[in-house]
Scaffold this motif. Structure first.
Motif, PDB file in Angstrom:
ATOM      1  N   GLY A   6     -17.305   2.812   4.128  1.00  0.00           N
ATOM      2  CA  GLY A   6     -16.996   2.854   5.548  1.00  0.00           C
ATOM      3  C   GLY A   6     -15.538   2.892   5.876  1.00  0.00           C
ATOM      4  O   GLY A   6     -15.161   2.764   7.038  1.00  0.00           O
ATOM      5  N   VAL A   7     -14.674   3.068   4.869  1.00  0.00           N
ATOM      6  CA  VAL A   7     -13.238   2.999   5.095  1.00  0.00           C
ATOM      7  C   VAL A   7     -12.716   4.259   5.756  1.00  0.00           C
ATOM      8  O   VAL A   7     -12.971   5.357   5.296  1.00  0.00           O
ATOM      9  CB  VAL A   7     -12.506   2.774   3.757  1.00  0.00           C
ATOM     10  N   THR A  84       1.806   5.298  -1.081  1.00  0.00           N
ATOM     11  CA  THR A  84       1.727   5.164   0.370  1.00  0.00           C
ATOM     12  C   THR A  84       0.960   6.340   0.952  1.00  0.00           C
ATOM     13  O   THR A  84       1.295   7.497   0.677  1.00  0.00           O
ATOM     14  CB  THR A  84       3.124   5.082   1.000  1.00  0.00           C
ATOM     15  N   VAL A  85      -0.058   6.052   1.734  1.00  0.00           N
ATOM     16  CA  VAL A  85      -0.884   7.081   2.366  1.00  0.00           C
ATOM     17  C   VAL A  85      -0.506   7.153   3.837  1.00  0.00           C
ATOM     18  O   VAL A  85      -0.516   6.135   4.547  1.00  0.00           O
ATOM     19  CB  VAL A  85      -2.385   6.754   2.218  1.00  0.00           C
ATOM     20  N   ILE A  94      -1.538   5.296   7.156  1.00  0.00           N
ATOM     21  CA  ILE A  94      -2.984   5.218   7.308  1.00  0.00           C
ATOM     22  C   ILE A  94      -3.456   3.898   6.711  1.00  0.00           C
ATOM     23  O   ILE A  94      -3.302   3.648   5.511  1.00  0.00           O
ATOM     24  CB  ILE A  94      -3.695   6.375   6.581  1.00  0.00           C
ATOM     25  N   LYS A  95      -3.992   3.053   7.541  1.00  0.00           N
ATOM     26  CA  LYS A  95      -4.523   1.761   7.100  1.00  0.00           C
ATOM     27  C   LYS A  95      -5.963   1.942   6.629  1.00  0.00           C
ATOM     28  O   LYS A  95      -6.705   2.767   7.153  1.00  0.00           O
ATOM     29  CB  LYS A  95      -4.452   0.757   8.254  1.00  0.00           C
ATOM     30  N   ASP A  96      -6.351   1.171   5.611  1.00  0.00           N
ATOM     31  CA  ASP A  96      -7.726   1.114   5.102  1.00  0.00           C
ATOM     32  C   ASP A  96      -8.182   2.369   4.371  1.00  0.00           C
ATOM     33  O   ASP A  96      -9.384   2.612   4.267  1.00  0.00           O
ATOM     34  CB  ASP A  96      -8.716   0.789   6.230  1.00  0.00           C
ATOM     35  N   ASN A 147       0.939  -0.657   6.473  1.00  0.00           N
ATOM     36  CA  ASN A 147       2.024   0.279   6.185  1.00  0.00           C
ATOM     37  C   ASN A 147       1.565   1.463   5.344  1.00  0.00           C
ATOM     38  O   ASN A 147       2.385   2.270   4.894  1.00  0.00           O
ATOM     39  CB  ASN A 147       3.161  -0.451   5.468  1.00  0.00           C
ATOM     40  N   GLY A 148       0.254   1.548   5.100  1.00  0.00           N
ATOM     41  CA  GLY A 148      -0.291   2.633   4.290  1.00  0.00           C
ATOM     42  C   GLY A 148      -0.096   2.451   2.800  1.00  0.00           C
ATOM     43  O   GLY A 148      -0.327   3.372   2.019  1.00  0.00           O
TER      44      GLY A 148
END
Length: 245
Positions: A6-7, A84-85, A94-96, A147-148
């Motif tokens: 579900g991320v 880092t995304v 992008i978080k999660d 912060n991704g």
């Protein structure tokens, strides 16, 4: 991935400014900034270039093993890996997003496939291999923070026949694989690292970056980690962005 299904939300992979075989054949855009550390690692000048995704290789395992320290006692030069995304539009984090990494040990062996990877080239294009053991060293997943950032404590990868030194990665968003890639290291730095144990016992590697087809497919220099000396070994960084559909 069951645990992380579900991320996030669906995107296609690109990469944005900063230190940086898919289930879908999307392309990536990579931006790098010029840097030179004491290790001798350099990156290209900042530019966005479309680059294709590359094969996941034959040794991927969908483990849902969420952890930052993936060493499991394996010997080698410590490597703090920071991925880092970001969203390509404005390069906002992008978080999660769930990030998988996996790579061989100092002897060129992959967990889960110890027998196969010890006896063959592996890691290149083509079909998978049968799992030979239940080991999980040098594999793990992290979910990006606000912060991704996904950070792993690992070791500098070893080498095996027919491939340049590399780390595999996947990015999952919204339960889907949105990027599959491989990360590489500056050859001069690898030469330096491999002069010490446990790497030195293996002899000279047979493949450098420029001779590796997957390195070229991954965007060549744009897929090389920016590596600098750290308190414990090395720190390697790259930024991988995603463009929302």
């Amino acid at each position: 991935m069951g645990l992380l299904a579900g991320v996030g939300a669906g995107v296609i992979a690109v990469a944005c400014s900063g230190g940086s075989s898919s289930k879908s054949a999307s392309s990536s855009t990579t931006t790098r900034t010029t840097s030179a550390g004491a290790s001798g690692t350099t990156a290209s000048t900042a530019a966005c270039v479309l680059t294709p995704e590359v094969t996941e290789g034959p040794y991927y395992l969908d483990l849902d093993k969420v952890r930052s320290d993936i060493t499991e006692g394996k010997e080698g030069a410590p490597l703090d890996l920071k991925l880092t995304v970001v969203d390509a539009t404005g390069c906002t984090p992008i978080k999660d997003a769930a990030v998988d990494v996996w790579h061989c040990d100092a002897g060129g062996v992959y967990s889960g496939f110890s027998q196969a990877s010890a006896g063959g080239p592996g890691g290149g294009p083509g079909g998978g291999q049968s799992k030979t053991d239940d080991q999980t060293f040098l594999r793990g997943t992290q979910v990006t923070d606000a912060n991704g950032l996904a950070e792993f404590q690992t070791i500098y990868p070893g080498w095996y026949r027919g491939r340049a030194v590399h780390i595999h990665m996947k990015v999952h968003v919204g339960g889907s694989v949105v990027h599959t890639g491989q990360l590489f290291f500056d050859d001069n730095l690898t030469d330096q690292v491999y002069r010490s144990a446990p790497y030195s016992s293996r002899g000279a590697r047979d493949m450098r970056n420029t001779a590796d087809d997957i390195y070229r497919s991954a965007g060549a220099a744009s897929a090389v980690l920016a590596v600098t000396p750290a308190d414990r070994g090395y720190a390697g960084e790259i930024t991988v962005g995603v463009k929302r559909t």
